[in-house]
Every structure is written in structure tokens, then in C-alpha cells.
Write an enzyme that holds these catalytic residues in place. Structure first.
Site, short mmCIF file in Angstrom:
data_model
loop_
_atom_site.label_atom_id
_atom_site.label_comp_id
_atom_site.label_asym_id
_atom_site.label_seq_id
_atom_site.Cartn_x
_atom_site.Cartn_y
_atom_site.Cartn_z
N SER A 1 9.57 23.19 8.43
CA SER A 1 9.84 21.75 8.59
C SER A 1 10.00 21.43 10.06
O SER A 1 10.79 22.09 10.76
CB SER A 1 11.10 21.37 7.82
OG SER A 1 11.48 20.06 8.14
N THR B 1 -5.23 11.51 5.04
CA THR B 1 -5.53 11.54 6.47
C THR B 1 -4.36 12.17 7.22
O THR B 1 -3.20 11.85 6.97
CB THR B 1 -5.80 10.11 6.99
OG1 THR B 1 -6.88 9.59 6.22
CG2 THR B 1 -6.17 10.09 8.46
N CYS C 1 22.22 16.95 2.39
CA CYS C 1 21.85 16.34 1.12
C CYS C 1 23.00 16.32 0.13
O CYS C 1 22.98 15.56 -0.81
CB CYS C 1 20.67 17.08 0.51
SG CYS C 1 19.33 17.26 1.65
N1 PLP Z 1 14.71 23.90 2.91
C1 PLP Z 1 15.81 24.08 3.65
C2 PLP Z 1 16.43 25.45 3.71
C3 PLP Z 1 16.38 23.01 4.35
O1 PLP Z 1 17.48 23.21 5.08
C4 PLP Z 1 15.75 21.74 4.27
C5 PLP Z 1 16.35 20.57 4.94
O2 PLP Z 1 17.55 20.51 5.16
C6 PLP Z 1 14.58 21.61 3.49
C7 PLP Z 1 14.09 22.71 2.83
C8 PLP Z 1 13.87 20.30 3.36
O3 PLP Z 1 13.13 20.00 4.53
P1 PLP Z 1 12.67 18.49 4.81
O4 PLP Z 1 13.90 17.74 5.21
O5 PLP Z 1 11.68 18.60 5.92
O6 PLP Z 1 12.08 17.99 3.57
#
Ligand code: PLP
Length: 392
Positions: free
Chosen positions: A198, A236, A323
Site C-alpha cells: 500500500s 485506466t 480502522c
Molecule cells: N493491511 C494492513 C496490514 C494494513 O495495516 C492496512 C492499512 O492500515 C491495510 C492492509 C489496508 O491498506 P489500504 O489502507 O491501502 O487499503
């Protein structure tokens, strides 16, 4: 008020070099990389250059990198595309401490008729390898276990996990969103078949990600549309952000040593000083851990209350993954580790970056004892414990 940002596992600042590299691709070189004209062709070349930089950071071949919209899409695409090609295998193995990007696929996959095994972790957050071995079976299609945990920073033995998955005839997908750019990764040397990246965790913008798919693996697109990304992801391309991710990966390669020297030294300094506050503990293995992360519990008080006090003086940290904050439940990761309730509620994650300075860390060290003390003075649990012991 000056902001002291120590929440880099939630997101990072976009590096100035990254913004600079991206800017021309909004309104000057704005061609479509799929166009036949030279204007678009130049942009296509730049996208391919970025693909090369992403591949270089993780020891992959450029053709093994697919650009996506984020880490969550990479996780979904990796797991769901493999399940699609493994129609005779209906078993999915993951851990209990994954990010919601993987964890929340579990009820969905169950509804779709898959069986799911979730491997537990130890008190120190290490993966239970025996339970992983027990979970694997001839119908296992894919194992998805993260590289490093976003809340504790604990690193899992990915090489061994991949070896075990392969022995069972399954693929290994690894969510490496927190590991890429912080610790060296060489996909030529481990057993990972698919790996998620990411951008916003490594100083590129939010809304760009990548998925590594090992050469030779059939990969039906998760996003169906045009022929982009060699037919593996329709839509795209997000050209400026792809170019930004490429630049961020180039910078991360140069900075990785700094992560493991400067950043680690600051993290250790912070940790050592905060542990001097009574009734505190580190959540997670002390060695097998990302160099930038510390998850500390302050017993008998609420992490959310600590965060509010920190925020009022400009310090940005987190009381769990971004989250899950907002809910007053201890995080699923700390619960899976069996962290006692009175510690789990008072947990704070500090996640540093190469932009942090010693002055910033010393400011946190100076302020934390007063905050913890004030909150304990109004905590009924602390008073109860103090009365029980005769002192607190
Ligand atoms: N996986 C892990 C371990 C993460 O810490 C996160 C984001 O906090 C994600 C996946 C999700 O990434 P994105 O925010 O780019 O969707």
C-alpha cells in the site's frame, strides 16, 4: 501548535520528492498510457519505470507487479483470484490477527461455501506454527498470513509459512502492507506467491497499491474491464499515483537502513523511558518486530483518554489500528494475544518514521508520565488496586 506525528502505521506524510515527481502527470503529461500516440506512449514509459522501482524494492520482476487502488484491493484481489482458479479446493487459512482487509473476508468466504481456519498467536503475538501445520490439508487453496502486524509490529516467519503452504499444495498470499519499506524483502528468496503493498504506508499518497503475483501463476482479474495491467486489472491507470508509488519505493530502498538505525534507536529510547512508568508493558515480541513500532499498555486507564490528552498537545498516536479506533472494545489483535483486560484497554501504539526527531521523542517522554498520572488519579480501577496494595 506543532504536530508530532507518531502514527505512521495508520498513514504517512507524502514525501516532497514524491509530490514533485507526480505533479507534471496531472496537467502537463496527462496522456492515457493505452493511447497509440507518443504523448500517451511517454506516460506509458513512465508507468513502466515506476513498476520497475516497485519491483526493485521487493526483489521482484517488473512483470510480476500489478498496480491496484490500495492495500485492501491488493488483499482482496490476491485471495479471491486464487480461490477462483482453485475451484476444487475450498479451504482458506489465515490468522486471527490480520488487518480487516483480510479478516473481514472470512464471513464473506464462509457464505460463499469456503471453510476457513484462523491460526492463533502466542502471548507475544507470534504465529502458532504448530496450529498452522494442523490447519493445512489437501483442500487448502491459499494461506493468507501477514508479514508484520499493524498494531504490534510483530513479524511472522514468512519463509517457513510459505514452505508449509507449498508442502500442502496451497498458494501463499502475504499482506506486507506494514513491512514494505521498513524491513528488507527479497521475493527471490522466500516462498511468497502473492504480496500486497500500500502506497500510503511508505510516503506515497493514499489510494494507490500494488500486488505482486509470482511469474507463472494464472491470475484472473478481480476488477474486470479493459486490458490494462496485462489483462490482470481493468481500469485506466492512476498515472500520477503510480508514478508517486514508484518514487516512494525508490526512496524507501535508500531509507531502509535509516529505518533500522535512526528510527529503531528513537523507538527504543521512547519505549525504555515509557516503561519506567509503573504498571506498563510492551505488547508484542521484543525482537521479531518492526523497527518503527511500539505498542505499550498503561494499566488501569483508557487508551482513548491518553490519546485525547496527547492530541491536545499536538501528539498523534493511536490506540489500535485506525480502522478499529472509535470502538471502545480492545482490539482483536490484543484479544488474540490474551493481553489482560486492564492492560488491553490502556494500549497505545506509537509508530515512527524517518521524519521523527529526537526532540519530538523527548517531548513525548516528558509529557507521558504526567498524563498517565492524571488519568490514574481519576481511575476507579487504579484506586481499587491502590487500596488493595496499600499504595499505587
Ligand atoms: N493491511 C494492513 C496490514 C494494513 O495495516 C492496512 C492499512 O492500515 C491495510 C492492509 C489496508 O491498506 P489500504 O489502507 O491501502 O487499503
Amino acid at each position: 501548535m506543532k504536530v508530532i506525528y507518531v502514527d505512521n502505521n495508520a498513514t504517512t506524510k507524502v514525501a516532497e520528492e514524491v509530490t514533485e515527481e507526480m505533479l507534471p502527470y496531472f496537467s502537463i503529461d496527462y496522456g492515457n498510457p493505452s493511447s497509440a500516440h507518443t504523448f500517451g506512449g511517454n506516460v506509458r514509459n513512465k508507468v513502466e519505470e515506476a513498476r520497475g522501482k516497485v519491483a526493485d524494492l521487493v526483489g521482484a520482476h517488473p512483470t510480476e507487479i500489478i498496480f491496484t487502488s490500495c492495500g485492501t484491493e491488493s488483499d482482496n484481489a490476491g485471495i479471491r483470484s486464487i480461490l477462483e482458479i482453485s475451484s476444487d479446493r475450498k479451504h482458506f487459512v489465515t490468522s486471527r490477527v490480520e488487518h480487516p482487509a483480510v479478516l473481514n473476508l472470512v464471513p464473506y468466504l464462509t457464505r460463499c461455501g469456503h471453510r476457513v481456519s484462523q491460526v492463533p498467536v502466542s502471548k507475544e503475538g507470534l504465529l502458532d506454527m504448530e496450529m498452522l501445520s494442523d490447519a493445512l490439508e489437501p483442500h487448502t487453496a491459499i494461506v493468507s498470513i501477514m508479514y508484520a502486524n499493524n498494531e504490534t509490529g510483530v513479524i511472522f516467519p514468512v519463509e517457513e509459512i510459505g514452505e508449509m503452504a507449498h508442502y500442502a499444495g496451497a498458494y501463499y498470499h502475504c499482506d506486507a502492507v506494514q513491512a514494505v519499506g521498513k524491513i528488507p524483502i527479497n521475493l527471490k528468496e522466500n516462498n511468497i506467491d502473492l504480496l500486497s503493498i500500500s502506497g500510503h504506508k511508505l510516503h506515497a499518497p493514499k489510494g494507490i497499491g500494488a500486488l505482486y503475483v509470482r511469474k507463472g501463476i494464472r491470475f484472473p482479474p478481480f476488477i474486470i474491464g479493459g486490458h490494462q495491467e496485462s489483462g490482470r486489472r481493468g481500469g485506466t491507470e492512476n498515472v500520477p499515483y503510480i508514478i508517486g508509488l514508484g518514487k516512494a519505493c525508490e526512496l524507501a530502498k535508500k531509507n531502509i537502513e535509516k529505518e533500522n538505525t535512526h528510527v529503531k534507536a528513537l523507538r527504543d529510547r521512547l519505549e525504555k523511558n515509557l516503561l519506567a512508568i509503573p504498571e506498563t508493558r510492551i505488547n508484542g515480541h521484543l525482537e521479531d518486530r518492526l523497527p518503527n513500532t511500539t505498542n505499550i499498555s498503561f494499566r488501569y486507564i483508557e487508551g482513548e483518554a491518553i490519546l485525547l490528552h496527547l492530541s491536545s498537545i499536538g501528539i498523534c498516536a493511536s490506540s489500535g489500528s485506525a480502522c478499529t479506533s472509535g470502538s471502545l472494545q480492545p482490539s482483536h489483535v490484543l484479544r488474540a494475544m490474551g493481553v489482560p483486560y486492564d492492560y488491553a484497554h490502556g494500549s497505545i501504539r506509537f509508530s515512527l518514521s524517518p521524519y521523527n526527531t529526537q526532540e519530538e521523542i523527548d517531548f513525548i517522554i516528558e509529557k507521558m508520565p504526567g498524563i498517565v498520572n492524571r488519568l490514574r488519579q481519576i481511575s476507579p480501577y487504579w484506586k481499587e488496586a491502590a487500596a488493595g496494595k496499600g499504595s499505587a
